[in-house]
Design an enzyme around this catalytic site. Structure first.
Site, PDB file in Angstrom:
ATOM      1  NE  ARG A  40      13.754  -1.482   9.698  1.00  0.00           N
ATOM      2  CZ  ARG A  40      12.861  -2.292  10.221  1.00  0.00           C
ATOM      3  NH1 ARG A  40      12.235  -1.954  11.318  1.00  0.00           N
ATOM      4  NH2 ARG A  40      12.571  -3.443   9.631  1.00  0.00           N
ATOM      5  CG  ASP A  63      12.511   3.373  12.833  1.00  0.00           C
ATOM      6  OD1 ASP A  63      11.325   3.234  12.440  1.00  0.00           O
ATOM      7  OD2 ASP A  63      13.011   2.651  13.706  1.00  0.00           O
ATOM      8  CG  ASN A  90       8.367   0.754  -0.481  1.00  0.00           C
ATOM      9  OD1 ASN A  90       7.748  -0.031  -1.204  1.00  0.00           O
ATOM     10  ND2 ASN A  90       9.470   0.393   0.161  1.00  0.00           N
ATOM     11  CB  SER A 144      -1.656  -4.939   0.216  1.00  0.00           C
ATOM     12  OG  SER A 144      -1.961  -6.291  -0.051  1.00  0.00           O
ATOM     13  CE1 TYR A 159       1.489  -5.966   4.398  1.00  0.00           C
ATOM     14  CE2 TYR A 159      -0.335  -6.893   3.146  1.00  0.00           C
ATOM     15  CZ  TYR A 159       0.849  -6.191   3.190  1.00  0.00           C
ATOM     16  OH  TYR A 159       1.391  -5.699   2.031  1.00  0.00           O
ATOM     17  CB  SER A 162      -1.817  -2.329   8.859  1.00  0.00           C
ATOM     18  OG  SER A 162      -1.275  -3.104   7.801  1.00  0.00           O
ATOM     19  CE  LYS A 163       0.639  -2.580   3.438  1.00  0.00           C
ATOM     20  NZ  LYS A 163       1.635  -1.546   3.118  1.00  0.00           N
TER      21      LYS A 163
HETATM   22  P1  NAP Z   1      10.233  -5.998   1.830  1.00  0.00           P
HETATM   23  O1  NAP Z   1      11.073  -6.599   0.782  1.00  0.00           O
HETATM   24  O2  NAP Z   1       9.943  -6.784   3.065  1.00  0.00           O
HETATM   25  O3  NAP Z   1      10.884  -4.582   2.257  1.00  0.00           O
HETATM   26  C1  NAP Z   1      10.285  -3.821   3.256  1.00  0.00           C
HETATM   27  C2  NAP Z   1      11.044  -2.530   3.414  1.00  0.00           C
HETATM   28  O4  NAP Z   1      10.405  -1.762   4.460  1.00  0.00           O
HETATM   29  C3  NAP Z   1      12.514  -2.729   3.832  1.00  0.00           C
HETATM   30  O5  NAP Z   1      13.306  -1.759   3.222  1.00  0.00           O
HETATM   31  C4  NAP Z   1      12.433  -2.486   5.338  1.00  0.00           C
HETATM   32  O6  NAP Z   1      13.654  -2.081   5.919  1.00  0.00           O
HETATM   33  C5  NAP Z   1      11.426  -1.350   5.346  1.00  0.00           C
HETATM   34  N1  NAP Z   1      10.936  -1.082   6.691  1.00  0.00           N
HETATM   35  C6  NAP Z   1      10.186  -1.851   7.512  1.00  0.00           C
HETATM   36  N2  NAP Z   1       9.986  -1.234   8.685  1.00  0.00           N
HETATM   37  C7  NAP Z   1      10.612  -0.025   8.596  1.00  0.00           C
HETATM   38  C8  NAP Z   1      10.771   1.066   9.479  1.00  0.00           C
HETATM   39  N3  NAP Z   1      10.258   1.052  10.724  1.00  0.00           N
HETATM   40  N4  NAP Z   1      11.443   2.164   9.040  1.00  0.00           N
HETATM   41  C9  NAP Z   1      11.972   2.187   7.806  1.00  0.00           C
HETATM   42  N5  NAP Z   1      11.888   1.170   6.934  1.00  0.00           N
HETATM   43  C10 NAP Z   1      11.214   0.077   7.343  1.00  0.00           C
HETATM   44  O7  NAP Z   1       8.807  -5.562   1.264  1.00  0.00           O
HETATM   45  P2  NAP Z   1       8.328  -5.277  -0.245  1.00  0.00           P
HETATM   46  O8  NAP Z   1       7.770  -6.512  -0.786  1.00  0.00           O
HETATM   47  O9  NAP Z   1       9.390  -4.547  -0.982  1.00  0.00           O
HETATM   48  O10 NAP Z   1       7.079  -4.314   0.062  1.00  0.00           O
HETATM   49  C11 NAP Z   1       7.119  -2.901  -0.111  1.00  0.00           C
HETATM   50  C12 NAP Z   1       5.717  -2.366   0.125  1.00  0.00           C
HETATM   51  O11 NAP Z   1       4.805  -2.975  -0.813  1.00  0.00           O
HETATM   52  C13 NAP Z   1       5.163  -2.679   1.507  1.00  0.00           C
HETATM   53  O12 NAP Z   1       4.425  -1.581   1.996  1.00  0.00           O
HETATM   54  C14 NAP Z   1       4.255  -3.867   1.267  1.00  0.00           C
HETATM   55  O13 NAP Z   1       3.241  -3.972   2.233  1.00  0.00           O
HETATM   56  C15 NAP Z   1       3.727  -3.556  -0.121  1.00  0.00           C
HETATM   57  N6  NAP Z   1       3.244  -4.743  -0.837  1.00  0.00           N
HETATM   58  C16 NAP Z   1       4.094  -5.743  -1.172  1.00  0.00           C
HETATM   59  C17 NAP Z   1       3.596  -6.873  -1.857  1.00  0.00           C
HETATM   60  C18 NAP Z   1       4.490  -8.012  -2.286  1.00  0.00           C
HETATM   61  O14 NAP Z   1       3.963  -8.998  -2.859  1.00  0.00           O
HETATM   62  N7  NAP Z   1       5.800  -7.959  -2.067  1.00  0.00           N
HETATM   63  C19 NAP Z   1       2.238  -6.949  -2.179  1.00  0.00           C
HETATM   64  C20 NAP Z   1       1.396  -5.908  -1.819  1.00  0.00           C
HETATM   65  C21 NAP Z   1       1.917  -4.814  -1.158  1.00  0.00           C
HETATM   66  P3  NAP Z   1      14.671  -3.153   6.619  1.00  0.00           P
HETATM   67  O15 NAP Z   1      15.506  -3.715   5.505  1.00  0.00           O
HETATM   68  O16 NAP Z   1      15.466  -2.304   7.581  1.00  0.00           O
HETATM   69  O17 NAP Z   1      13.843  -4.197   7.306  1.00  0.00           O
END
Ligand code: NAP
Length: 235
Positions: A40, A63, A90, A144, A159, A162-163
């Site tokens: 975004r 976005d 993602n 998740s 969260y 939503s998931k």
């Molecule tokens: P993260 O580090 O917080 O990164 C989230 C990403 O989503 C960032 O690039 C963020 O962009 C983007 N984002 C959020 N809102 C957005 C929007 N409106 N439009 C476009 N991009 C947007 O999260 P992550 O850990 O990499 O997680 C990635 C996915 O895996 C998520 O769906 C999360 O729920 C899932 N997940 C993660 C974990 C974990 O342990 N990390 C576990 C289970 C599931 P900005 O930089 O602009 O904010």
């Protein structure tokens, strides 16, 4: 229209500028995919693109909560490639660390739902004509274990809701598409990112693995499933 090898899958990744999304982009280009890294914030997306150091990757602003932004991406893909092989939903947010189901604000639930659930649904709808041109197209939804109904518990109410609903989106679309486009949810495990925190047990490479496998290699009769570590898990 850009000339791409018919063997080179075209993959869109949302939230590709950091965390698991950026690692998914990295692994995809290493495997020869043509990656559209979306984010975004243009500066963050362009920076991530430079980190990939690959002429197989490009950046497009998206976005996921903005319908016009989704339409602009669709038009770009239509004009540039004329098809889409894989959509990886993602992008996600978790803004309810300190909340219980009894006190979480409905504004937090609504915002989380918009990003984690409605956006993957709207993107799937908007890009479906392009995905139907692939053989077959694939959708990978980053869900998740916190959204699994079979182990649903306290905490992270927005969260989790939503998931769980994202998993419903996966099953509904998979059933309706009946293999024309395959749709799966996956859990990356607990991963060290801004969302997962530094105490998480997995690195981004492990977190991205199943998503990349589902995008490029998984059997095409695998659809409407929830996976972790390339294995089916309970909803
Ligand atoms: P993260 O580090 O917080 O990164 C989230 C990403 O989503 C960032 O690039 C963020 O962009 C983007 N984002 C959020 N809102 C957005 C929007 N409106 N439009 C476009 N991009 C947007 O999260 P992550 O850990 O990499 O997680 C990635 C996915 O895996 C998520 O769906 C999360 O729920 C899932 N997940 C993660 C974990 C974990 O342990 N990390 C576990 C289970 C599931 P900005 O930089 O602009 O904010």
């Amino acid at each position: 229209m850009t000339k791409t090898s018919p063997d080179s899958p075209i993959v869109v990744v949302t939230g590709g500028n950091r965390g698991i999304g950026l690692e998914i982009c990295r692994q995809l280009v290493q495997r020869g995919a043509q990656v559209i890294l979306t984010a975004r914030r243009p500066e963050a997306g362009e920076k991530a693109l430079r980190e990939l150091k690959s002429d197989r990757a490009s950046f497009h602003v998206l976005d996921v909560t903005d319908s016009q932004s989704i339409a602009d991406l669709r038009d770009h893909l239509q004009g540039q490639y004329g098809r889409l092989d894989v959509l990886i939903n993602n992008a996600g947010i978790m803004d309810d660390e300190d909340n219980s189901g009894l006190d979480v604000g409905t504004d937090v639930v609504r915002e989380t739902f918009a990003t984690n659930t409605l956006a993957p649904l709207e993107l799937s709808q908007a890009l479906m004509p392009l995905l139907r041109k692939a053989s077959p197209g694939r959708i990978v939804n980053l869900s998740s274990g916190l959204g699994a109904i079979s182990s649903m518990g306290a905490g992270h109410p927005a969260y989790r809701i939503s998931k769980a609903a994202l998993n419903a989106v996966t099953r509904i679309l998979a059933a309706e598409l009946d293999g024309a486009v395959v749709v799966n949810s996956m859990c990356p495990g607990w991963v060290r990112t801004d969302m997962g925190g530094e105490n998480a047990e997995r690195d981004v490479s492990q977190g991205a693995d199943t998503a990349v496998w589902l995008a490029l290699e998984a059997p095409t009769d695998l659809t409407g499933r929830f996976l972790r570590d390339r294995q089916i898990i309970a909803w």
